[in-house]
Structures are given as structure tokens and as C-alpha cells.
Design a protein around this motif. Structure first.
Motif, PDB file in Angstrom:
ATOM      1  N   ILE A 115      28.070 -12.577  51.322  1.00  0.00           N
ATOM      2  CA  ILE A 115      27.922 -13.387  50.110  1.00  0.00           C
ATOM      3  C   ILE A 115      28.085 -12.517  48.865  1.00  0.00           C
ATOM      4  O   ILE A 115      28.840 -12.853  47.941  1.00  0.00           O
ATOM      5  CB  ILE A 115      26.556 -14.092  50.094  1.00  0.00           C
ATOM      6  N   LEU A 116      27.396 -11.377  48.833  1.00  0.00           N
ATOM      7  CA  LEU A 116      27.418 -10.539  47.642  1.00  0.00           C
ATOM      8  C   LEU A 116      28.755  -9.821  47.471  1.00  0.00           C
ATOM      9  O   LEU A 116      29.202  -9.595  46.338  1.00  0.00           O
ATOM     10  CB  LEU A 116      26.263  -9.545  47.681  1.00  0.00           C
ATOM     11  N   GLU A 117      29.416  -9.504  48.565  1.00  0.00           N
ATOM     12  CA  GLU A 117      30.769  -8.943  48.468  1.00  0.00           C
ATOM     13  C   GLU A 117      31.710  -9.962  47.843  1.00  0.00           C
ATOM     14  O   GLU A 117      32.565  -9.625  47.023  1.00  0.00           O
ATOM     15  CB  GLU A 117      31.290  -8.553  49.851  1.00  0.00           C
ATOM     16  N   THR A 118      31.565 -11.210  48.221  1.00  0.00           N
ATOM     17  CA  THR A 118      32.457 -12.266  47.749  1.00  0.00           C
ATOM     18  C   THR A 118      32.307 -12.493  46.246  1.00  0.00           C
ATOM     19  O   THR A 118      33.269 -12.851  45.564  1.00  0.00           O
ATOM     20  CB  THR A 118      32.201 -13.578  48.521  1.00  0.00           C
ATOM     21  N   VAL A 119      31.083 -12.297  45.727  1.00  0.00           N
ATOM     22  CA  VAL A 119      30.874 -12.471  44.286  1.00  0.00           C
ATOM     23  C   VAL A 119      30.915 -11.138  43.543  1.00  0.00           C
ATOM     24  O   VAL A 119      30.559 -11.050  42.364  1.00  0.00           O
ATOM     25  CB  VAL A 119      29.552 -13.214  43.986  1.00  0.00           C
ATOM     26  N   ALA A 120      31.340 -10.082  44.258  1.00  0.00           N
ATOM     27  CA  ALA A 120      31.556  -8.751  43.661  1.00  0.00           C
ATOM     28  C   ALA A 120      30.284  -8.144  43.072  1.00  0.00           C
ATOM     29  O   ALA A 120      30.298  -7.550  41.984  1.00  0.00           O
ATOM     30  CB  ALA A 120      32.661  -8.816  42.614  1.00  0.00           C
ATOM     31  N   PHE A 121      29.171  -8.303  43.775  1.00  0.00           N
ATOM     32  CA  PHE A 121      27.940  -7.618  43.378  1.00  0.00           C
ATOM     33  C   PHE A 121      27.594  -6.620  44.475  1.00  0.00           C
ATOM     34  O   PHE A 121      27.358  -7.014  45.624  1.00  0.00           O
ATOM     35  CB  PHE A 121      26.786  -8.603  43.186  1.00  0.00           C
ATOM     36  N   ASP A 122      27.580  -5.339  44.142  1.00  0.00           N
ATOM     37  CA  ASP A 122      27.386  -4.336  45.193  1.00  0.00           C
ATOM     38  C   ASP A 122      26.181  -3.425  44.988  1.00  0.00           C
ATOM     39  O   ASP A 122      25.906  -2.561  45.823  1.00  0.00           O
ATOM     40  CB  ASP A 122      28.644  -3.476  45.355  1.00  0.00           C
ATOM     41  N   ASN A 123      25.435  -3.629  43.922  1.00  0.00           N
ATOM     42  CA  ASN A 123      24.286  -2.753  43.668  1.00  0.00           C
ATOM     43  C   ASN A 123      23.012  -3.372  44.247  1.00  0.00           C
ATOM     44  O   ASN A 123      22.081  -3.738  43.525  1.00  0.00           O
ATOM     45  CB  ASN A 123      24.128  -2.484  42.178  1.00  0.00           C
ATOM     46  N   PHE A 124      22.992  -3.508  45.558  1.00  0.00           N
ATOM     47  CA  PHE A 124      21.843  -4.124  46.222  1.00  0.00           C
ATOM     48  C   PHE A 124      21.496  -3.343  47.482  1.00  0.00           C
ATOM     49  O   PHE A 124      22.314  -2.598  48.033  1.00  0.00           O
ATOM     50  CB  PHE A 124      22.150  -5.578  46.588  1.00  0.00           C
ATOM     51  N   SER A 125      20.285  -3.537  47.940  1.00  0.00           N
ATOM     52  CA  SER A 125      19.844  -3.014  49.230  1.00  0.00           C
ATOM     53  C   SER A 125      18.955  -4.057  49.872  1.00  0.00           C
ATOM     54  O   SER A 125      18.373  -4.906  49.183  1.00  0.00           O
ATOM     55  CB  SER A 125      19.088  -1.697  49.064  1.00  0.00           C
ATOM     56  N   ILE A 126      18.874  -4.033  51.174  1.00  0.00           N
ATOM     57  CA  ILE A 126      18.055  -4.998  51.907  1.00  0.00           C
ATOM     58  C   ILE A 126      16.854  -4.260  52.480  1.00  0.00           C
ATOM     59  O   ILE A 126      16.987  -3.208  53.107  1.00  0.00           O
ATOM     60  CB  ILE A 126      18.877  -5.675  53.019  1.00  0.00           C
ATOM     61  N   THR A 127      15.683  -4.806  52.220  1.00  0.00           N
ATOM     62  CA  THR A 127      14.448  -4.168  52.655  1.00  0.00           C
ATOM     63  C   THR A 127      13.538  -5.186  53.324  1.00  0.00           C
ATOM     64  O   THR A 127      13.620  -6.383  53.040  1.00  0.00           O
ATOM     65  CB  THR A 127      13.714  -3.538  51.455  1.00  0.00           C
ATOM     66  N   GLN A 128      12.671  -4.710  54.201  1.00  0.00           N
ATOM     67  CA  GLN A 128      11.670  -5.585  54.800  1.00  0.00           C
ATOM     68  C   GLN A 128      10.351  -5.510  54.023  1.00  0.00           C
ATOM     69  O   GLN A 128       9.402  -6.221  54.344  1.00  0.00           O
ATOM     70  CB  GLN A 128      11.460  -5.228  56.265  1.00  0.00           C
ATOM     71  N   ASN A 129      10.314  -4.675  53.007  1.00  0.00           N
ATOM     72  CA  ASN A 129       9.113  -4.563  52.175  1.00  0.00           C
ATOM     73  C   ASN A 129       8.996  -5.769  51.254  1.00  0.00           C
ATOM     74  O   ASN A 129      10.002  -6.336  50.815  1.00  0.00           O
ATOM     75  CB  ASN A 129       9.164  -3.281  51.339  1.00  0.00           C
ATOM     76  N   VAL A 130       7.772  -6.133  50.945  1.00  0.00           N
ATOM     77  CA  VAL A 130       7.518  -7.231  50.015  1.00  0.00           C
ATOM     78  C   VAL A 130       7.673  -6.712  48.587  1.00  0.00           C
ATOM     79  O   VAL A 130       7.046  -5.722  48.207  1.00  0.00           O
ATOM     80  CB  VAL A 130       6.105  -7.811  50.218  1.00  0.00           C
ATOM     81  N   ILE A 131       8.521  -7.399  47.822  1.00  0.00           N
ATOM     82  CA  ILE A 131       8.733  -7.020  46.426  1.00  0.00           C
ATOM     83  C   ILE A 131       8.074  -8.066  45.538  1.00  0.00           C
ATOM     84  O   ILE A 131       8.403  -9.253  45.592  1.00  0.00           O
ATOM     85  CB  ILE A 131      10.241  -6.937  46.091  1.00  0.00           C
ATOM     86  N   ASN A 132       7.120  -7.625  44.727  1.00  0.00           N
ATOM     87  CA  ASN A 132       6.444  -8.537  43.802  1.00  0.00           C
ATOM     88  C   ASN A 132       5.809  -7.722  42.669  1.00  0.00           C
ATOM     89  O   ASN A 132       6.061  -6.520  42.543  1.00  0.00           O
ATOM     90  CB  ASN A 132       5.392  -9.390  44.528  1.00  0.00           C
ATOM     91  N   THR A 133       4.996  -8.377  41.871  1.00  0.00           N
ATOM     92  CA  THR A 133       4.389  -7.679  40.738  1.00  0.00           C
ATOM     93  C   THR A 133       3.471  -6.551  41.191  1.00  0.00           C
ATOM     94  O   THR A 133       3.299  -5.554  40.486  1.00  0.00           O
ATOM     95  CB  THR A 133       3.587  -8.665  39.874  1.00  0.00           C
ATOM     96  N   THR A 134       2.890  -6.693  42.374  1.00  0.00           N
ATOM     97  CA  THR A 134       2.002  -5.648  42.886  1.00  0.00           C
ATOM     98  C   THR A 134       2.792  -4.397  43.260  1.00  0.00           C
ATOM     99  O   THR A 134       2.391  -3.267  42.937  1.00  0.00           O
ATOM    100  CB  THR A 134       1.217  -6.155  44.111  1.00  0.00           C
TER     101      THR A 134
END
Length: 367
Positions: free
Chosen positions: A281-300
Motif C-alpha cells: 500500500i505504502l509503496e503504491t502511494v510513494a511513502f517510504d519513511n515507515f517501519s512496522i513495529t509490534q510495540n504500542v505507540i501512544n502518548t505514553t
């Protein structure tokens, strides 16, 4: 056949209408379509625009006059008063495809979501119970909740305990209600549960869908952003995306109307691996500055960029529960007997659906 179809202007409902007209035309006497008016556009005009759109099947375009003669457009204001328009006609198939898709988990959203899905479904069933021979309810394959392993077609034997949002819970509550209410008065009930809907694969134009939701919103978010900030996407790397083409789902619904099947999940037999799916999906919309993590990302945990925070403040709230779902698969043995799932490369399909959406500016059809 006398059919009443709710949600006829929706993503799935429009394709169900097209399939009904193509597959059951000779046996259909009338199709009643309750439709809302939109500002300066009448209910009848909305259906006219849909039938004459560039995305309507060739059969519809070639038989427009005969089709119009069978369609009775009803103002949505009268939907709970069937005596106003049925004139003694008995509905053989009531297909309830209308629904309020809101994936919010906010406590304050619960009442509205249950009102639009559960309470409305209950009101419809009660209003039409004297006028119908069969009730077909279009639910969602995710009404089982966040459960792993192999999922059967029967969700009603064991109550789910892990709904990801109020939408899933409201659809399941509706399933329970209409099953019990139908049994109490002897009206057959059929529950059909499509998975996440994607663009057409069987009908032309390929990859068309009338409304861009769920994974399309993910693509749209990154396609329209102008930032190059990094974003960490929380996902369960053991899970997958189950996407079913809308036209296939519609054809299955029409194929099983006259069967004794009580519950059926309309899902793909395979899932697209979550990491490869997000990457495609992200390749198709030309966004490449991402990583996939199993960590929870939030304000904490804190955010690494403004774009990352914006993602989790907006669509991430709704999509993360699905990206982090328990790994599961559905038993498609019965489904394959009804209508074999077309063979295609899942990742290529995902990329092509996003390309189609980009070409059309992610604009929903205005009918």
C-alpha cells in the motif's frame, strides 16, 4: 420475486442491486429501494444517476427501460411504514444491506452506533414482520470479534468477548436479535458476513469501488500527506489482511438468497500478510519513511514525529485494532462450493486497487 433492498446506494448495496438485476431479472417482479434524499437530489434521481453511471454493468445500460419499470424507489422517510407503499404486496426477500460503518472505540460513540445499526435493524424487522417471507441480514465477518484460529460460519453458538469496536458489537447484537425474533414467528433469517471490501475483480471496470474506506483510508492518509517525517506503524506481524472484492461478495449474496443457508462468511480463503500488505500500500502511494513495529505507540510511549502523532490521533485509532488482530482464517469450504473465489495475486490486487483509487482521487461516487 418481490425484493426490498436497503442500502442500495452504498458500496455493497449498489453491487447487490446490479447483481440482482443481472442474475434474477426474469424472476423479479419489483425491487423496492428505500433511499434518502440528499440536499437538492431526490431519492429517484440518486438511483437514476447510479443506473446510468459509467460504472454500471453493460447489462444495466442495455436494459435500462425494463429495469426502471421494475424498480420502485421509496423515500427513506417511509421505511418504517411499509403500509404506505406496499399496497398489499408481500416481500419475498428483504435484504438489509444498509449499515452505519463507524470503527470508533470512543465510549461516547456507542449509543449512536448501536442506534444506527442494532436499534434500526430491530425497528425494521418489527415493522416488516407481517409483510415478508425471508429476512437477509448483511453483517460483517468481523462480528466474531478479535479471535484467532479457524473461524466457522456459525458465530451464534458462542458469544464473542473481544469486539474491537462498537460497530462489530452492534452488528453481532443485530445478528442475535433477528435470529431469535425470526425463529419466534417463523420467518427464515439468513446472515451473510462479507469481509473488508475491495475493488471489483470480476466486473468491469476492474478495481472499481464506490466508496473508499478502511485500507483505502490508510492509503489516502499517506498519499495526501506532504511530510517526510518517519512513522512507526503498530501491527501484529503474524496477522493478515482479509479483503474480498465487492462484486464477488454481491454475487455470492444473490446466489444464496433462495438457499437454506443460515449463516455464511463471505471472505477470502487467504489473507495478505500484514507486513507485505502495508508495504505494498505504502509503496503504491510513494511513502517510504515507515517501519512496522509490534510495540504500542501512544502518548505514553511518545511519538517520533508530528506525522506519526497525527496518524495515531486520526485513522490509527480505528485501524490499529485490525492491524494488531489475532492471526485467524475462515473456513471457506461452503463458500467455494457456492461460487469459487477468483484466482489472482493478492498483493498485486492490493496494489492495483490503490492505483485505481489514486487515479480517481480517492473520491467517493456521488449518487
Amino acid at each position: 420475486m418481490q425484493i426490498l433492498l436497503t442500502g442500495a446506494t452504498g458500496t455493497l448495496g449498489s453491487q447487490v442491486l446490479f447483481s440482482l438485476l443481472e442474475e434474477k431479472f426474469s424472476s423479479i417482479e419489483n425491487i423496492y429501494l428505500p433511499v434518502r434524499e440528499k440536499k437538492s437530489v431526490s431519492s429517484k434521481e440518486r438511483i437514476r444517476k447510479m443506473l446510468q453511471s459509467d460504472f454500471a454493468p453493460i447489462f444495466i445500460k442495455n436494459n435500462l427501460a425494463a429495469i426502471r419499470a421494475k424498480i420502485i424507489v421509496v423515500s427513506a422517510k417511509d421505511i418504517l411504514n411499509p403500509e404506505r407503499f406496499l399496497d398489499g404486496v408481500r416481500i419475498t426477500h428483504f435484504i438489509h444491506s444498509a449499515g452505519f460503518v463507524n470503527l470508533s472505540t470512543a465510549p461516547e460513540a456507542k449509543d449512536e452506533i448501536f442506534k444506527e445499526n442494532f436499534e434500526f435493524t430491530k425497528a425494521i424487522f418489527e415493522a416488516y414482520s407481517r409483510y415478508i417471507d425471508k429476512f437477509i441480514y448483511i453483517s460483517t465477518a468481523f462480528s466474531a470479534g478479535n479471535v484467532g484460529g479457524l473461524l466457522p460460519n456459525d458465530y451464534l453458538k458462542t458469544a464473542p468477548t473481544a469486539h474491537r469496536n462498537h460497530y462489530e458489537a452492534s452488528k453481532y447484537a443485530s445478528e442475535k436479535y433477528i435470529t431469535q425474533a425470526g425463529a419466534a414467528i417463523g420467518i427464515p433469517v439468513q446472515i451473510l458476513r462479507p469481509s473488508v471490501l475491495g475493488g471489483n475483480i470480476m466486473d468491469t471496470p476492474n478495481y472499481f469501488i464506490s466508496k473508499y474506506m478502511v485500507f483505502y483510508l490508510f492509503a489516502k492518509f499517506f498519499h495526501r500527506n506532504t511530510s517526510t517525517d518517519p512513522v512507526r506503524i503498530t501491527a501484529n506481524t503474524e496477522s493478515g489482511l482479509n479483503i474480498i472484492p465487492t462484486d464477488y461478495a454481491a454475487k455470492v449474496i444473490v446466489a444464496v438468497l433462495d438457499t437454506a443457508i443460515e449463516q455464511l462468511n463471505i471472505v477470502h480463503s487467504k489473507t495478505t500478510h500484514i507486513t507485505r500488505g502495508i508495504t505494498k500500500i505504502l509503496e503504491t502511494v510513494a511513502f517510504d519513511n515507515f517501519s512496522i513495529t509490534q510495540n504500542v505507540i501512544n502518548t505514553t510511549s511518545g511519538f517520533e514525529s508530528k506525522l506519526e502523532q497525527f496518524y495515531y490521533d486520526t485513522i490509527g485509532v480505528h485501524l490499529t485494532p485490525y492491524l494488531t488482530s489475532e492471526p485467524c482464517e475462515w473456513d471457506t469450504t461452503l463458500l467455494q462450493q457456492i461460487l469459487p473465489i477468483p484466482a489472482y495475486n493478492l498483493e498485486d490486487y492490493l496494489g492495483d486497487t490503490i492505483k485505481f483509487a489514486k487515479t480517481n482521487g480517492f473520491k467517493n461516487q456521488q449518487w
